[in-house]
Design an enzyme around this catalytic site. Structure first.
Site, short mmCIF file in Angstrom:
data_model
loop_
_atom_site.label_atom_id
_atom_site.label_comp_id
_atom_site.label_asym_id
_atom_site.label_seq_id
_atom_site.Cartn_x
_atom_site.Cartn_y
_atom_site.Cartn_z
N GLU A 4 2.55 -0.81 4.40
CA GLU A 4 2.32 0.55 3.92
C GLU A 4 3.66 1.22 3.66
O GLU A 4 4.56 1.18 4.50
CB GLU A 4 1.54 1.37 4.95
CG GLU A 4 0.13 0.88 5.22
CD GLU A 4 -0.90 1.44 4.25
OE1 GLU A 4 -0.51 2.18 3.33
OE2 GLU A 4 -2.10 1.14 4.43
N ASP A 21 -3.30 2.32 -5.05
CA ASP A 21 -1.94 2.24 -4.52
C ASP A 21 -1.34 0.83 -4.66
O ASP A 21 -2.10 -0.13 -4.75
CB ASP A 21 -1.93 2.68 -3.04
CG ASP A 21 -2.89 1.88 -2.16
OD1 ASP A 21 -4.02 1.63 -2.60
OD2 ASP A 21 -2.51 1.51 -1.04
N HIS A 34 0.85 -1.19 0.00
CA HIS A 34 0.00 0.00 0.00
C HIS A 34 0.89 1.25 0.00
O HIS A 34 2.10 1.17 0.16
CB HIS A 34 -0.85 0.07 1.27
CG HIS A 34 -1.66 -1.15 1.59
ND1 HIS A 34 -3.02 -1.19 1.43
CD2 HIS A 34 -1.30 -2.34 2.13
CE1 HIS A 34 -3.48 -2.37 1.84
NE2 HIS A 34 -2.46 -3.08 2.26
N HIS A 79 -2.29 -3.03 -3.47
CA HIS A 79 -3.69 -2.86 -3.07
C HIS A 79 -4.57 -2.67 -4.30
O HIS A 79 -5.72 -3.11 -4.34
CB HIS A 79 -3.79 -1.65 -2.14
CG HIS A 79 -5.00 -1.65 -1.27
ND1 HIS A 79 -5.32 -0.60 -0.43
CD2 HIS A 79 -5.98 -2.56 -1.08
CE1 HIS A 79 -6.44 -0.88 0.22
NE2 HIS A 79 -6.85 -2.06 -0.16
#
Length: 208
Positions: free
Chosen positions: A120, A166, A38, A156
């Site tokens: 992330e 993303d 992400h 993602h």
């Protein structure tokens, strides 16, 4: 020297630990086969602040920035967060289910949170990413493979097409794969018996 593996408790020693309440038990603790990439920045397009960790830990002050009003009451998390300088923060044990993927599916399987690990990257779809982030992501990926039966890495955008974009078009999948491969080659030289399970990881090519 190759990166240290995760502990049996699902925490990675090199990462800064910042526990999140937004997690629960996986339906099948042995079913962890997908790694999801992400991006995130809070406020959007601004890097380096504490707000991502505050969001994932349920401590975000929604009055800090007007854009945070839309996040009020949102309960999300990720297993890991890689900052622009390559530092890694961990919020949820990889043994547990973090709430990162939302409505999602992969190869006909719904609810990707059940069987995935979420990472992330500090960035945006149009910011690009730093070399230190690719190196940290490669090291983390290899560490995760020493404990979990990962088979695939997806963005993602690939598991929630039309809903998420993303890590975006500027995420360099080939740079990521090459960084991982270099570490894998080093691991092979050090621990030949362990490399077989890692060699078959399938990477997305940045296309849905």
């Amino acid at each position: 020297m190759t990166p240290p593996a995760l502990g049996a408790d699902g925490w990675w020693l090199p990462a800064l630990r910042y526990d999140s309440p937004h997690a629960d038990c996986r339906p099948d603790p042995a079913d962890i086969t997908l790694l999801v990439i992400h991006n995130i920045s809070l406020p959007g397009g601004r890097f380096g602040g504490p707000h991502v960790s505050d969001l994932f830990s349920g401590r975000l002050d929604y009055n800090t920035d007007p854009s945070f009003a839309d996040l009020r009451g949102l309960k999300v998390s990720s297993h890991f967060f890689i900052r622009r300088d390559g530092r890694v923060v961990q919020y949820v044990s990889a043994n547990e289910r973090a709430w990162h993927a939302g409505l999602s599916s992969f190869r006909g399987r719904q609810k990707c949170n059940d069987y995935s690990i979420g990472v992330e990257l500090e960035g945006t779809d149009d910011s690009g990413y730093e070399p230190a982030q690719y190196q940290a992501l490669a090291a983390l990926t290899l560490a995760l493979q020493t404990r979990y039966p990962l088979t695939d890495v997806q963005g993602h955008e690939h598991i929630a097409p039309g809903r998420k974009t993303d890590p975006g078009p500027l995420f360099d999948w080939e740079c990521y794969r090459k960084s991982w491969q270099a570490l894998l080659n080093q691991k092979a030289a050090e621990e030949l018996a362990l490399v077989g399970a890692s060699a078959g990881l399938r990477f997305a090519k940045g296309l849905p």
